[in-house]
Design an enzyme around this catalytic site. Sequence first.
Site, mmCIF file in Angstrom:
data_model
loop_
_atom_site.group_PDB
_atom_site.id
_atom_site.type_symbol
_atom_site.label_atom_id
_atom_site.label_comp_id
_atom_site.label_asym_id
_atom_site.label_seq_id
_atom_site.Cartn_x
_atom_site.Cartn_y
_atom_site.Cartn_z
ATOM 1 C CB CYS A 132 -0.905 -0.012 1.232
ATOM 2 S SG CYS A 132 -1.737 1.576 1.524
ATOM 3 C CB CYS A 160 1.164 1.221 4.299
ATOM 4 S SG CYS A 160 -0.455 0.760 4.954
ATOM 5 C CG ASP A 212 -3.215 14.871 -4.130
ATOM 6 O OD1 ASP A 212 -4.098 14.173 -3.624
ATOM 7 O OD2 ASP A 212 -2.785 14.699 -5.298
ATOM 8 C CG HIS A 272 -4.159 -0.555 5.224
ATOM 9 N ND1 HIS A 272 -3.723 0.148 4.114
ATOM 10 C CD2 HIS A 272 -5.203 -1.307 4.813
ATOM 11 C CE1 HIS A 272 -4.473 -0.184 3.076
ATOM 12 N NE2 HIS A 272 -5.373 -1.059 3.470
ATOM 13 C CG ASN A 307 -12.780 10.822 -3.674
ATOM 14 O OD1 ASN A 307 -13.791 11.496 -3.648
ATOM 15 N ND2 ASN A 307 -11.637 11.258 -4.190
ATOM 16 N N GLY A 350 -14.578 7.402 -6.741
ATOM 17 C CA GLY A 350 -13.339 8.008 -7.234
ATOM 18 C C GLY A 350 -12.119 7.734 -6.382
ATOM 19 C CG HIS A 374 -3.886 4.000 3.705
ATOM 20 N ND1 HIS A 374 -2.880 3.225 4.278
ATOM 21 C CD2 HIS A 374 -4.142 4.971 4.602
ATOM 22 C CE1 HIS A 374 -2.551 3.717 5.455
ATOM 23 N NE2 HIS A 374 -3.304 4.784 5.680
ATOM 24 C CG HIS A 379 -6.843 9.238 0.816
ATOM 25 N ND1 HIS A 379 -6.978 7.921 0.449
ATOM 26 C CD2 HIS A 379 -7.237 9.973 -0.257
ATOM 27 C CE1 HIS A 379 -7.424 7.858 -0.805
ATOM 28 N NE2 HIS A 379 -7.598 9.090 -1.248
ATOM 29 C CG HIS A 396 -8.600 14.382 -1.462
ATOM 30 N ND1 HIS A 396 -7.642 14.412 -2.454
ATOM 31 C CD2 HIS A 396 -9.130 13.139 -1.491
ATOM 32 C CE1 HIS A 396 -7.603 13.232 -3.066
ATOM 33 N NE2 HIS A 396 -8.498 12.435 -2.506
HETATM 34 P P1 DGP Z 1 -8.201 9.295 -4.309
HETATM 35 O O1 DGP Z 1 -8.428 9.380 -5.772
HETATM 36 O O2 DGP Z 1 -9.268 9.963 -3.484
HETATM 37 O O3 DGP Z 1 -7.911 7.873 -3.861
HETATM 38 O O4 DGP Z 1 -6.907 10.171 -4.053
HETATM 39 C C1 DGP Z 1 -5.623 9.680 -4.070
HETATM 40 C C2 DGP Z 1 -4.726 10.872 -4.154
HETATM 41 O O5 DGP Z 1 -3.426 10.463 -3.750
HETATM 42 C C3 DGP Z 1 -4.573 11.461 -5.552
HETATM 43 O O6 DGP Z 1 -5.071 12.794 -5.551
HETATM 44 C C4 DGP Z 1 -3.071 11.477 -5.812
HETATM 45 C C5 DGP Z 1 -2.465 11.173 -4.466
HETATM 46 N N1 DGP Z 1 -1.308 10.325 -4.505
HETATM 47 C C6 DGP Z 1 -1.230 9.079 -5.053
HETATM 48 N N2 DGP Z 1 0.008 8.575 -4.881
HETATM 49 C C7 DGP Z 1 0.709 9.528 -4.194
HETATM 50 C C8 DGP Z 1 2.049 9.590 -3.730
HETATM 51 O O7 DGP Z 1 2.860 8.677 -3.886
HETATM 52 N N3 DGP Z 1 2.411 10.742 -3.073
HETATM 53 C C9 DGP Z 1 1.532 11.778 -2.878
HETATM 54 N N4 DGP Z 1 1.999 12.837 -2.225
HETATM 55 N N5 DGP Z 1 0.269 11.721 -3.293
HETATM 56 C C10 DGP Z 1 -0.132 10.633 -3.953
#
Ligand code: DGP
Length: 113
Positions: A3, A6, A29, A45, A86, A92, A97, A99, A101
């Site tokens: 993950c 993680c 992000d 997790h 999401n 979406g 994991h 999170h 936004h």
């Molecule tokens: P969601 O689509 O709601 O699952 O959002 C996942 C978000 O995670 C997406 O906006 C991009 C961000 N993201 C994915 N991988 C990484 C990463 O390795 N580092 C960072 N900083 N953000 C990431």
Amino acid sequence: MDCIFCKIATKKIETEFLYEDEDIVVFNDLNPQAPVHFLVIPKRHIASANEIGKGDIPLIGHIFEVIAHLAKELGIGEEGYRIVNNIGEAGGQSVPHLHFHVLGGRSLQWPPG
Ligand code: DGP
């Protein structure tokens, strides 16, 4: 478990944290959708909000308290901002994991796409 969040939480992937404590980490992000766009994740997790249990209630409250604090610190607390979570494919969610936004620094439209 393979993950990505993680790995970020355990520092296997180097990421600059805006905030860290025993239970959560906060980082920007990778694909920002607003001038301010950071993610708040639990270190433990939890696959999605669908998996939040009664025992996680203090954790979720803590996350929202930290978001309010950071929003003020980053200068978006007054003008307003959005917290997005999401869930699943149709919701979406691309990283399984939990999170949150946090988006701010511009006028956000409603409804979202
Ligand atoms: P969601 O689509 O709601 O699952 O959002 C996942 C978000 O995670 C997406 O906006 C991009 C961000 N993201 C994915 N991988 C990484 C990463 O390795 N580092 C960072 N900083 N953000 C990431």
